[in-house]
Design a protein around this motif. Structure first.
Motif, PDB file in Angstrom:
ATOM      1  N   LYS A  27      -7.597  -8.132  16.524  1.00 24.54           N
ATOM      2  CA  LYS A  27      -6.994  -8.817  15.385  1.00 24.54           C
ATOM      3  C   LYS A  27      -7.637 -10.184  15.199  1.00 24.54           C
ATOM      4  CE  LYS A  27      -2.654 -10.023  13.252  1.00 24.54           C
ATOM      5  NZ  LYS A  27      -2.413  -9.319  12.014  1.00 24.54           N
ATOM      6  N   TYR A  29      -7.847 -13.996  13.808  1.00 22.54           N
ATOM      7  CA  TYR A  29      -6.980 -15.118  13.454  1.00 22.54           C
ATOM      8  C   TYR A  29      -7.853 -16.231  12.924  1.00 22.54           C
ATOM      9  CZ  TYR A  29      -3.554 -12.730  16.342  1.00 22.54           C
ATOM     10  OH  TYR A  29      -2.704 -11.812  16.863  1.00 22.54           O
ATOM     11  N   THR A  74     -12.766 -18.269  12.651  1.00 23.41           N
ATOM     12  CA  THR A  74     -12.057 -16.992  12.781  1.00 23.41           C
ATOM     13  C   THR A  74     -12.365 -16.408  14.149  1.00 23.41           C
ATOM     14  OG1 THR A  74     -12.258 -16.639  10.427  1.00 23.41           O
ATOM     15  CG2 THR A  74     -11.735 -14.722  11.760  1.00 23.41           C
TER      16      THR A  74
ATOM     17  N   THR B  87      -7.977  -3.851   7.339  1.00 26.38           N
ATOM     18  CA  THR B  87      -8.337  -5.075   6.614  1.00 26.38           C
ATOM     19  C   THR B  87      -7.081  -5.910   6.375  1.00 26.38           C
ATOM     20  OG1 THR B  87     -10.000  -3.755   5.505  1.00 26.38           O
ATOM     21  CG2 THR B  87      -9.619  -5.947   4.642  1.00 26.38           C
ATOM     22  N   ASP B  88      -6.008  -5.215   6.051  1.00 24.76           N
ATOM     23  CA  ASP B  88      -4.752  -5.931   5.842  1.00 24.76           C
ATOM     24  C   ASP B  88      -4.290  -6.611   7.129  1.00 24.76           C
ATOM     25  OD1 ASP B  88      -2.393  -6.775   4.584  1.00 24.76           O
ATOM     26  OD2 ASP B  88      -1.330  -5.066   5.454  1.00 24.76           O
ATOM     27  N   TRP B  89      -4.418  -5.891   8.223  1.00 24.52           N
ATOM     28  CA  TRP B  89      -3.983  -6.463   9.508  1.00 24.52           C
ATOM     29  C   TRP B  89      -4.995  -7.461  10.055  1.00 24.52           C
ATOM     30  CZ3 TRP B  89      -2.991  -0.941  11.776  1.00 24.52           C
ATOM     31  CH2 TRP B  89      -1.869  -0.386  11.126  1.00 24.52           C
ATOM     32  N   ASN B  90      -6.141  -7.483   9.426  1.00 24.79           N
ATOM     33  CA  ASN B  90      -7.208  -8.368   9.856  1.00 24.79           C
ATOM     34  C   ASN B  90      -7.680  -8.055  11.283  1.00 24.79           C
ATOM     35  OD1 ASN B  90      -9.053 -10.327   9.363  1.00 24.79           O
ATOM     36  ND2 ASN B  90      -7.728 -12.020  10.014  1.00 24.79           N
ATOM     37  N   LYS B 156       0.273  -7.312   3.375  1.00 27.58           N
ATOM     38  CA  LYS B 156       0.545  -8.744   3.481  1.00 27.58           C
ATOM     39  C   LYS B 156      -0.575  -9.584   2.899  1.00 27.58           C
ATOM     40  CE  LYS B 156       0.912  -8.221   7.751  1.00 27.58           C
ATOM     41  NZ  LYS B 156       0.864  -8.418   9.186  1.00 27.58           N
ATOM     42  N   ASN B 157      -1.777  -9.083   3.090  1.00 29.62           N
ATOM     43  CA  ASN B 157      -2.936  -9.893   2.753  1.00 29.62           C
ATOM     44  C   ASN B 157      -3.103 -10.003   1.236  1.00 29.62           C
ATOM     45  OD1 ASN B 157      -5.400 -11.059   2.478  1.00 29.62           O
ATOM     46  ND2 ASN B 157      -6.381  -9.832   4.072  1.00 29.62           N
ATOM     47  N   ALA B 159      -5.378 -11.185  -0.468  1.00 31.82           N
ATOM     48  CA  ALA B 159      -6.744 -10.988  -0.954  1.00 31.82           C
ATOM     49  C   ALA B 159      -7.002  -9.526  -1.291  1.00 31.82           C
ATOM     50  CB  ALA B 159      -7.740 -11.446   0.106  1.00 31.82           C
ATOM     51  N   LEU B 160      -6.162  -8.643  -0.752  1.00 35.32           N
ATOM     52  CA  LEU B 160      -6.350  -7.218  -0.993  1.00 35.32           C
ATOM     53  C   LEU B 160      -5.674  -6.747  -2.266  1.00 35.32           C
ATOM     54  CD1 LEU B 160      -5.822  -5.442   2.439  1.00 35.32           C
ATOM     55  CD2 LEU B 160      -7.872  -5.468   1.049  1.00 35.32           C
ATOM     56  N   THR B 172     -12.733  -3.835  -2.063  1.00 33.96           N
ATOM     57  CA  THR B 172     -12.126  -4.324  -0.839  1.00 33.96           C
ATOM     58  C   THR B 172     -13.234  -4.880   0.041  1.00 33.96           C
ATOM     59  OG1 THR B 172     -10.481  -2.592  -1.003  1.00 33.96           O
ATOM     60  CG2 THR B 172     -10.685  -3.677   1.118  1.00 33.96           C
TER      61      THR B 172
END
Lengths: 152, 365, 348, 537
Positions: A27, A29, A74, B87-90, B156-157, B159-160, B172
């Protein structure tokens, strides 16, 4: 047959566990390294004139931050070793180096105040909302079949 | 049975008509395009790494006699949904890519199963059915991604998501996992970057296919592919075997799409998958495969020849007629034309073989 | 109960759902401030525009060649006719007629070649038709750039060559057929009488053709080619005729479409045009090997009705344009349903 | 070991929809013995084997009567797999082989030897890898047992027919359980040498303790290898022979000597008929019809007669009619009424006044999804341009619905076709009524000569009589020459004037219908001296 189901269940469990691991370690950050004057509770910490911060293990250039400035980076995963080097004014020599282990909080404490950290304040990282500008608007897919377009 | 040299040559020419045309086309177009060899080799290496996996996913249904799996776009869709989630969860890097693969696998299995069941209801017209199924599922995909994401499925994101608050944007950005596999370890040979990790994955996959064809299941698939009735009479579960072949293909296409997109780095949310299907099928056919027979060398040859033409033709068109657009259209035409020609040749050949089989029933007259 | 069930069996669930869905849209429309008269007028206009192209499906289905996914071939012929007519600066009904007169022989030649091809690939017609359609559209993209048309209304202004993506027929023959005896009722209701008369004329001609010796033979070829052959019918010839007929109707269909739509769309325009037509006839109750003129009419009204009503009604309800998704799901779902439901009656 | 009873059938019978095809079959087969099963087409051989093998068609049509014992225990197989389980192996006439596989792969098909690997734990046994070495060994062993020259690595698609047959038998041998082997006409596709090898292998297998049921039309082979011979006729065991105590003649007569029931009988008037001049001459006709190849047929058919063509299935009798009608590639000379009939053009014979009723009723004969009326008139409409009416001032002609209805009604009445109306779809009718529509279709052409192929196949007894009577009546009333092609000799004898027997694509002989049936039987079985032609692939 039974045996196969048990093994399949184990594999699924292993995959789930692996996914959790991947999530945790992968993940990303966005951390803000802050080198400004800061007041936490009653104590104030002055900004450092010039520092270089790097996160152990993660490839990527270290950030060099002037006093009163902040910068973003990041990173992947929650556990990190933060290396802070205090530089002399001529940007050449390192006057002091310190390493700090830290874990990014679940609420995503992303604002890292280096002065507070170096002074040993427990509340050196906090969460702030990032205002990331969304990319330029692009719309949903356009109609592809001309055969169904509006007649006028 | 002995063939004369002449017969052998003509057989070879017929069998490899499409690749030969492409080689000739390239020989003609490469000098016109004025690209350097270095550039072309680099492009081909990159594209080989990017596309091979997708094309390889087509092999197993061909083995099971179900023709070109136009339903592979379903797998690509599953992969894209996985990518939207990470991507959403990064989740970034190789971890992100693996996680996307894991979460899209159950979806790909489900879609593949569904596709298999539907194709079993349309025996003998698998290709056109899977082709239309691809379109149909594209609608369902849009329904989910354009209206479900951000509404029912939380995203959540910001940007998406589209500005209206739900639905994923047209493009995306996959910066988080961009080149993560390619750059895992890569090296330079004479100024050409070789993404070794990707090639290792592709190599492993080739080994898997070779190994798979030597298993009982692989043998059953080949049997089902050649004669369903005979297979059924010896107790091979025909329909189940066919479904499994489609499921495997769909899951692999899903992984292939993820590998493809990690190289590209951005995803056209609503038409990446459609292009994936078309290009993969065209590449395979350019490599000399037919609807009923395809090998691993066909895949690599096909990817190289098809993409060579793809890279070269706009520039060749520009320098030849002064119109780059012409080359663009030309390559679109070639992509579709190749599929059309391959399908015609296959049908024609089958027609003739049926006739010959009929004649063999006749005794010596 | 029994009668209802047999009706459902005969019509098939998807068709009933689509019909009920459309009915629902019409019922809901007034409550969400969508004008019914405008909607109905829109539906009728679209019905007239698309009817001929749907009708083009009939001969090939009846002759057992499957659904004509290769319709773009006919459309290309129609486009050639249309742009030639504009190049000649023809206007009004004359322009349309000349466009058709040019398009029909081209379509016949295309159809003949296409028919010969399909006769060699019996059993795989639909997939091949699709890709023949696709690649011919792609090929014509190159041709549109190269063909020596000169009319400033059609070529790119800056280059002076190469046809534009969209060419307006305004000032030439916009609504030349539609406006024959057409009338306007109030502000919103427009009735293109001429287009309906033209469609009706073609339907009657088709109906008559299906009753001639050749038409009868064609239907028989689709029903049982072995029977037809044993009765002295040249199966391949009948199939070729059906393909030619379908291609010619496709060419006429696109001209009717353009004169109402107001634009000629070149390049990738015709690419997916076969799909709405295929979906329409299937929604109308046709199967992969049986289609009637009634199927054409019902199907086109249902399908175009849904295409007209979903954007307006659904938009008003959920504030989102879902028409694209509805169109994809309905049309391809219907084709998929028909493909998986082919019951071959023949013993072998 | 010898003498142990392996298979016993007691009172086995079967009827399809009230149509009896098999009744009260009793026999015993001992371990290591070969049982010969002979009978005409339709005598019930395949039904009997279907029962033994548990084919689903038996269950679907209401099961069978009587009992079957294996090793003294009663069995009743619900599916072929159960039969295989119990050790019954069957080699069918159609090969069930995968063309792209090698002999070895086919021999072990779906029973491959496999090796364990770790993935099996997760994904099940089908992911075991094949043990190629072991597969080859097994194949070699089976081929050795058969004692034939067959390479295990040879691809089936490149094999001559004989090798395919051996591959299939080897597959049955490889099944360890196989104790009873059913061979359905295995020698029909073999050359003489191959057949001899096969017979030798059969004896060897029997020596190993495997019992064999051997079905063949070649009586000499039966006599050579069998321990017992059973003759089936009309679904009954008519005779049981021991090969030492019999000869070809008695078996042949047992096969074909049938009592006539439920069929039209010849009358004195029929016997006294005299035929007219020659109307159809066929010279050196060859026809490339799959499974019914015609090699060299010469015939002369007289005006006004009913001419029968008989023979066993696959010998080419069906090819003659279909060839002349232009449905299959053919050559030779056909002259009708003094005019040459062009071949390979279905329109030509029809426009000259020749019509045909196809043996493949549902495939070629009918438009199942279309109404009765359309079925009856279509051919006439196409060939003679009738049932059309002009419209638009004679510009075009379209179907004349009224005339069509009239015509359909006429035939429905004349042939007593049971239906709701002339608009009913043909698929909803019974077999007998469908056959009548095929006849009506041919009659509507008002032909001078009519080919009728297998007119009574698959229809019930009552309808058979109606169909035959209709043909006879049509012949008498209109003087139409009829050529009737049928596998049922007695049916031919009941209405024909003369009958030709076709064997191996040639006319073996033409006899008046009044000759005793044994004479025809001998012709059918190819017993009339001639050298057998080699069939090579």
């Amino acid at each position: 047959m039974k045996r196969q189901y048990v093994i399949d269940a184990l594999i699924v469990l292993a995959l789930v566990a692996f996914s959790v691991f991947l999530y945790q370690s992968g993940k990303g950050y966005t951390l803000i390294f802050d080198n400004r004057d800061i007041t936490i509770g009653d104590t104030s910490y002055p900004a450092l004139p010039y520092i270089r911060v790097s996160l152990g293990g993660v490839s990527g250039r270290p950030l060099e931050i002037m006093g009163g400035d902040r910068d973003m980076m990041t990173v992947m995963g929650r556990k990190h070793v933060l290396k802070v080097e205090i530089l002399s004014d001529d940007e050449e020599t390192v006057t002091a180096t310190s390493e700090h282990r830290f874990v990014i909080r679940y609420d995503g404490g992303n604002l890292l105040s280096i002065p507070a950290l170096l002074s040993g304040d427990a509340e050196w990282n906090r969460r702030i909302e990032l205002n990331v500008a969304p990319p330029k608007e692009d719309e949903a897919p356009k109609e592809e079949m001309p055969g169904t377009g509006n007649p006028k | 049975m002995k063939y004369t040299l002449r017969e052998q040559i003509s057989h070879f020419l017929v069998q490899y008509a499409v690749p030969i045309i492409f080689v000739l086309l390239s020989v003609f177009a490469i000098p016109l395009s004025r690209f350097s060899t270095q550039y072309l080799v680099q492009e081909m290496v990159a594209r080989l790494a990017r596309d091979s996996f997708l094309v390889l996913s087509l092999l197993i249904p061909i083995m099971a006699g179900m023709g070109l799996n136009f339903g592979m776009v379903l797998g690509a869709m599953a992969g894209e949904i996985g990518l939207i989630f990470i991507t959403d969860w990064n989740v970034m890097g190789i971890q992100g890519m693996l996680l996307a693969m894991i979460i899209s696998t159950p979806l790909a299995i489900f879609l593949g199963w569904m596709c298999g069941v539907i194709l079993n209801k349309a025996k003998g017209r698998e290709m056109v059915t899977s082709f239309i199924l691809g379109f149909f599922m594209n609608g369902v995909y849009q329904l989910v991604v354009l209206y479900g994401f951000g509404n029912i499925i939380p995203i959540k994101n910001p940007a998406l998501v589209l500005s209206r608050g739900f639905g994923i944007r047209n493009v995306t950005n996959l910066a988080g996992i961009r080149h993560c596999l390619d750059d895992l370890f890569s090296f330079n040979v004479m100024g050409i970057t070789i993404p070794a990790a990707t090639f290792l994955v592709i190599g492993a996959f080739c080994l898997f296919i070779t190994w798979f064809s030597r298993t009982k299941l692989g043998q059953d698939m080949r049997a089902v592919g050649q004669d369903q009735e005979v297979s059924d009479s010896t107790g091979i579960p025909v329909e189940r075997t066919r479904i499994i072949s489609i499921v495997i293909s769909t899951v692999l296409a899903c992984y292939g799409q993820i590998i493809f997109l990690q190289n590209i780095g951005t995803m056209n949310t609503y038409n990446s998958h459609e292009q994936a299907g078309m290009f993969a099928i065209a590449s395979l056919l350019v490599g000399g495969a037919s609807v009923s027979r395809a090998t691993i060398p066909n895949v690599f040859l096909g990817v190289i020849l098809f993409h060579l033409m793809f890279v070269v033709s706009p520039m060749a068109g520009k320098y030849l007629i002064g119109e780059a657009q012409l080359g663009e259209f030309f390559r679109v035409f070639v992509s579709y034309g190749v599929i059309a020609i391959a399908l015609v040749l296959y049908s024609w050949r089958r027609h003739k073989e049926r006739e010959r089989a009929r004649r063999s029933l006749r005794g010596a007259a | 109960m029994e009668r209802i069930r047999s009706f459902i069996d005969a019509a098939g669930w998807p068709r009933i759902i689509i019909a009920l869905f459309l009915l629902g849209l019409f019922v809901v429309a007034p409550f969400v401030q969508v004008r019914l008269d405008a909607s109905i007028s829109d539906t009728l206009v679209r019905f007239g525009m698309n009817g001929v192209m749907v009708l083009a499906m009939v001969p090939m289905v009846q002759a057992g060649c499957g659904l004509n996914f290769g319709l773009p071939l006919g459309i290309i012929a129609g486009l050639l006719g249309a742009i030639t007519s504009i190049e000649l600066e023809l206007t009004g009904i004359l322009g349309v007629l000349v466009a058709m007169c040019i398009a029909i022989p081209i379509a016949a030649v295309f159809g003949w070649a296409y028919g010969l091809l399909l006769n060699r690939v019996k059993g795989g017609e639909m997939m091949i038709a699709t890709y023949v359609g696709f690649s011919s559209v792609a090929f014509m993209c190159i041709m549109w750039l190269l063909l020596p048309y000169k009319s400033p209304n059609m070529v790119w202004g800056y280059a002076g060559t190469g046809l534009r993506t969209t060419i307006s027929v305004d000032g030439y023959w916009i609504r030349a057929i539609s406006d024959f005896l057409s009338f306007q009722q109030g502000k919103y209701f427009y009735f293109p009488t001429g287009m309906f008369l033209f469609l009706a004329l073609l339907c009657v001609l088709m109906w008559l053709f299906m009753r001639t010796k050749t038409g009868t033979a064609m239907t028989t070829v689709g029903s049982n080619p072995d029977y037809a052959r044993a009765s002295g019918v040249d199966v391949d010839r009948m199939r070729t005729i059906s393909v030619i007929l379908s291609t010619v109707l496709g060419a006429i269909g696109i001209i009717v479409y353009q004169q109402s739509f107001g634009f000629i769309q070149l390049y990738m325009g015709p690419f997916y045009m076969a799909f709405p037509a295929v979906a329409s006839i299937l929604i109308g109750g046709a199967s992969v090997n049986k289609a009637t003129i009634l199927n054409v009419i019902i199907g086109t009204i249902l399908f175009q009705g849904i295409l007209t009503m979903t954007p307006s009604v659904i938009n008003s309800i959920v504030q989102t344009d879902m028409s694209e998704v509805v169109r994809i799901v309905v049309s391809n779902g219907m084709i998929l349903y028909a493909l998986t439901r082919v019951v071959k009656v023949k013993s072998r | 070991m010898e003498g142990h009873e392996l298979l016993r059938m007691e009172g086995v019978g079967k009827s399809y929809f009230g149509n009896r095809v098999l009744s009260n079959v009793n026999f015993t087969l001992k371990k290591g013995q070969i049982l010969g099963l002979v009978g005409e087409n339709g005598a019930g051989k395949s039904t009997l084997m279907n029962i033994l093998f548990g084919m689903p068609v038996i269950q679907e049509t209401g099961g069978y009567e009587g009992k079957i014992f294996i090793d003294g225990n009663e069995v009743s197989f619900a599916s072929p797999f159960e039969a295989l389980e119990a050790g019954v192996g069957m080699v069918h006439q159609e090969f069930s082989l995968i063309p792209g596989f090698t002999a070895a792969e086919n021999i072990v098909l779906n029973r491959e030897s496999t090796k364990y690997n770790i993935l099996v734990e997760a994904f099940g046994d089908r992911l075991k890898t094949l043990d190629r070495r072991k597969i080859r060994q097994r194949a070699e062993k089976a081929i050795e047992t058969l004692n034939v020259d067959l390479h295990p690595d040879m691809s089936v698609s490149e094999m001559p027919v004989g090798h395919k047959q051996f591959t299939e038998i080897a597959r049955e041998i490889d099944k360890e359980r196989t104790r009873l082997l059913v061979l359905d006409e295995p020698t029909a596709v073999l050359t003489e040498t191959e057949a001899a090898i096969l017979l030798k292998s059969m004896k060897k297998l029997a020596g190993l303790g495997i019992s064999i049921i051997f079905i063949s039309h070649r009586l000499q082979e039966i006599l050579d290898v069998c321990d017992t011979i059973i003759v089936l006729r009309d679904g009954e065991v008519v005779r049981e022979f021991e090969p030492e105590k019999t000869d070809l003649m008695s078996i042949a007569s047992a096969m074909v000597g049938r009592s006539i029931q439920g069929q039209s009988r010849r009358t004195q008037e029929d016997a006294d008929r005299t035929s007219g001049d020659v109307v159809l001459t066929v010279e050196h006709l060859w026809v490339d019809m799959p499974g019914e190849t015609v090699r060299d047929v010469n015939l002369e058919i007289h005006r006004g007669e009913i001419f029968g063509i008989g023979g066993l299935a696959g010998q080419g009798k069906l090819g003659i009619g279909n060839g002349i009608m232009g449905l299959y590639a053919s050559g030779g000379t056909v002259t009708f009424d003094g005019r040459n009939v062009p071949l390979n053009d279905p329109m030509a014979p029809m426009s000259m006044g020749i019509a045909a009723v196809s043996e493949d009723r549902r495939g070629v004969g009918l438009l199942l999804e279309e109404p009765i009326s359309w079925n009856i008139i279509f051919t006439t409409l196409q060939v003679q341009n009738r049932y059309l009416r002009p419209i638009l001032g004679g510009l075009v002609r379209i179907r004349d619905a009224a005339a069509i209805r009239e015509c359909a009604k006429h035939y429905i009445q004349a042939l007593e076709i049971k239906c709701v109306s002339e608009r009913q779809r043909v698929v909803e009718l019974s077999g007998g009524n469908q056959q009548k529509i095929c006849l009506a279709k041919a009659f509507a052409l008002e032909p001078k000569l009519l080919f009728v192929a297998e007119p009574t196949r698959g229809i019930d007894v009552g309808a058979k009589k109606v169909v035959l009577d209709t043909l006879r009546e049509y012949n008498r009333k209109n003087g139409t020459t009829i050529v009737m092609i049928s596998s049922e000799l007695e049916e031919l004898r009941s209405i024909c004037d003369r009958i030709a027997i076709v064997d191996e694509g040639r006319v073996a002989g033409i006899l008046p219908a009044t000759e005793p049936s044994t004479e025809f039987g001998l012709l059918m079985l190819g017993k009339v001296e001639k050298t057998r032609e080699r069939v090579t692939a």
